[in-house]
Motif scaffolding. Structure first.
Motif, PDB file in Angstrom:
ATOM      1  N   TYR A 115      -7.663  -1.156  -5.092  1.00 32.43           N
ATOM      2  CA  TYR A 115      -7.202  -0.916  -6.411  1.00 32.43           C
ATOM      3  C   TYR A 115      -5.867  -1.252  -6.848  1.00 32.43           C
ATOM      4  CZ  TYR A 115      -6.369   1.269 -10.844  1.00 32.43           C
ATOM      5  OH  TYR A 115      -6.153   1.326 -12.294  1.00 32.43           O
ATOM      6  N   ARG A 116      -5.786  -2.327  -7.625  1.00 28.83           N
ATOM      7  CA  ARG A 116      -4.718  -2.905  -8.010  1.00 28.83           C
ATOM      8  C   ARG A 116      -3.923  -2.190  -9.307  1.00 28.83           C
ATOM      9  NH1 ARG A 116      -3.799  -7.211  -4.661  1.00 28.83           N
ATOM     10  NH2 ARG A 116      -1.839  -7.609  -5.626  1.00 28.83           N
ATOM     11  N   PHE A 163       1.582  -3.054  -6.818  1.00 34.76           N
ATOM     12  CA  PHE A 163       1.348  -2.166  -5.830  1.00 34.76           C
ATOM     13  C   PHE A 163      -0.382  -2.214  -5.708  1.00 34.76           C
ATOM     14  CE2 PHE A 163       5.463  -0.645  -6.052  1.00 34.76           C
ATOM     15  CZ  PHE A 163       5.927  -0.337  -4.877  1.00 34.76           C
ATOM     16  N   TYR A 164      -0.900  -2.047  -4.557  1.00 32.67           N
ATOM     17  CA  TYR A 164      -2.152  -1.685  -4.486  1.00 32.67           C
ATOM     18  C   TYR A 164      -2.559  -0.714  -3.284  1.00 32.67           C
ATOM     19  CZ  TYR A 164      -1.991  -4.977  -0.552  1.00 32.67           C
ATOM     20  OH  TYR A 164      -1.425  -5.824   0.772  1.00 32.67           O
ATOM     21  N   GLY A 213       3.110 -10.955   0.465  1.00 41.94           N
ATOM     22  CA  GLY A 213       3.102  -9.436   0.092  1.00 41.94           C
ATOM     23  C   GLY A 213       3.480  -8.831   1.480  1.00 41.94           C
ATOM     24  N   ILE A 214       3.718  -7.609   1.400  1.00 40.65           N
ATOM     25  CA  ILE A 214       3.886  -6.640   2.546  1.00 40.65           C
ATOM     26  C   ILE A 214       2.827  -5.459   2.441  1.00 40.65           C
ATOM     27  CG2 ILE A 214       6.573  -7.221   2.893  1.00 40.65           C
ATOM     28  CD1 ILE A 214       6.806  -4.683   1.401  1.00 40.65           C
ATOM     29  N   PHE A 215       2.683  -4.736   3.570  1.00 40.31           N
ATOM     30  CA  PHE A 215       1.609  -3.905   3.550  1.00 40.31           C
ATOM     31  C   PHE A 215       1.686  -2.969   4.891  1.00 40.31           C
ATOM     32  CE2 PHE A 215      -0.408  -7.340   6.022  1.00 40.31           C
ATOM     33  CZ  PHE A 215      -1.022  -6.739   6.903  1.00 40.31           C
ATOM     34  N   GLY A 273      -5.028   2.178   3.642  1.00 37.97           N
ATOM     35  CA  GLY A 273      -3.637   1.166   3.368  1.00 37.97           C
ATOM     36  C   GLY A 273      -3.071   1.134   2.256  1.00 37.97           C
ATOM     37  N   ILE A 274      -1.949   0.545   2.148  1.00 35.64           N
ATOM     38  CA  ILE A 274      -1.103   0.374   0.898  1.00 35.64           C
ATOM     39  C   ILE A 274      -0.289  -0.966   1.024  1.00 35.64           C
ATOM     40  CG2 ILE A 274       0.974   1.792   1.721  1.00 35.64           C
ATOM     41  CD1 ILE A 274       1.240   2.566  -1.189  1.00 35.64           C
TER      42      ILE A 274
END
Length: 268
Positions: A255-256, A44-45, A100-102, A86-87
């Motif tokens: 931030y990861r 996650f980030y 990835g998805i976001f 965002g995430i």
């Protein structure tokens, strides 16, 4: 003279034998090639940042109801700034590939003209917020640098307008149009990199710079006359259409949460 030549020959034979023996005892080995460190991009980030953008929109004036065009399409435009948060979640696979998805949102002040050239009036339309959910696919050009493309769904919220005369100096509000929401899709791409490439020791912290282009459906905005414009508040029997296209460039800190975990083995 013969004794000197004999001594030199014997010395050369002894030296050659010693060298051969030495090579046999300690064979030459090539120094190992340094392998760049690899990292695990899976996890996650979160991110937040800002940037600048602009929108263009095809627009005409129609009868309302009825939808009969009164003017041909013209190209309107606006520009401004925005913030974004965002995430997302990424998976690293095949060594150097990342998918990835976001989801994210943008908020700010990107505004421009919404005009009715038939009645010679104009107002200011503002893109207040936009939001997106999508996927991305990237390639690690270095262990800590990801180049990617993305795309997916995009939604947007726009302000209403207060329209006054196009004549110099403007004047009182003559008509208004309501706020509206539009759905569409986006495509874009960017680069994400660890801050250590700038010499900053900040494990887990990254920076990404991204371009995005979003396309939305056309909307019909009925005009309402004001007291100052017509003497009686009510529909004018006309509407302005608006088909927006937005472009943005943003830079965000990322931030990861998993950075520094077990590496995914790959050769770079």
């Amino acid at each position: 003279m013969k004794k000197v030549l004999f001594a030199l020959t014997a010395l050369a034979a002894f030296t050659g034998s010693a060298s051969a023996a030495d090579l046999g005892a300690r064979p030459y080995t090539k120094a190992p090639v340094a392998v760049a460190p690899t990292y695990n991009w899976t996890g996650f980030y979160i991110f937040g940042g800002g940037g600048g953008g602009l929108w263009n929109a095809d627009s005409n004036v129609q009868t309302f109801p009825g939808g009969v065009p009164i003017t041909r399409d013209q190209r309107l435009g606006g520009s401004g700034w925005f913030g974004t948060v965002g995430i997302g979640y990424d998976w690293q696979f095949g060594g150097r590939w990342v998918a990835g998805i976001f989801g994210d949102g943008q908020f700010g002040d990107i505004r421009g003209s919404l005009s009715d050239p038939f009645n010679f009036i104009e107002g200011r339309a503002k893109l207040e917020t936009s939001y997106a959910a999508g996927v991305r696919l990237g390639y690690l050009v270095a262990p800590n640098v990801l180049s990617y493309v993305n795309g997916g769904y995009s939604g947007s919220e726009w302000s209403g307008t207060s329209m006054s005369t196009l004549a110099a100096g403007g004047g009182p509000t003559l008509a208004t149009t309501g706020s509206f929401q539009r759905n569409g899709w986006f495509i874009g791409g960017g680069v994400e990199n660890n801050l250590d490439i700038f010499g900053i020791s900040a494990p887990g912290w990254f920076m990404k710079t991204e371009y995005r282009s979003a396309f939305y459906d056309r909307v019909t905005l009925p005009e309402t006359c004001t007291v100052a414009g017509c003497g009686v508040v009510g529909p004018t029997g006309q509407a302005v259409t608006f088909k927006p296209w937005t472009q943005t460039i943003s830079t965000s800190l990322v931030y990861r949460f998993n950075w520094g975990g077990a590496p995914i083995q790959a050769k770079y």
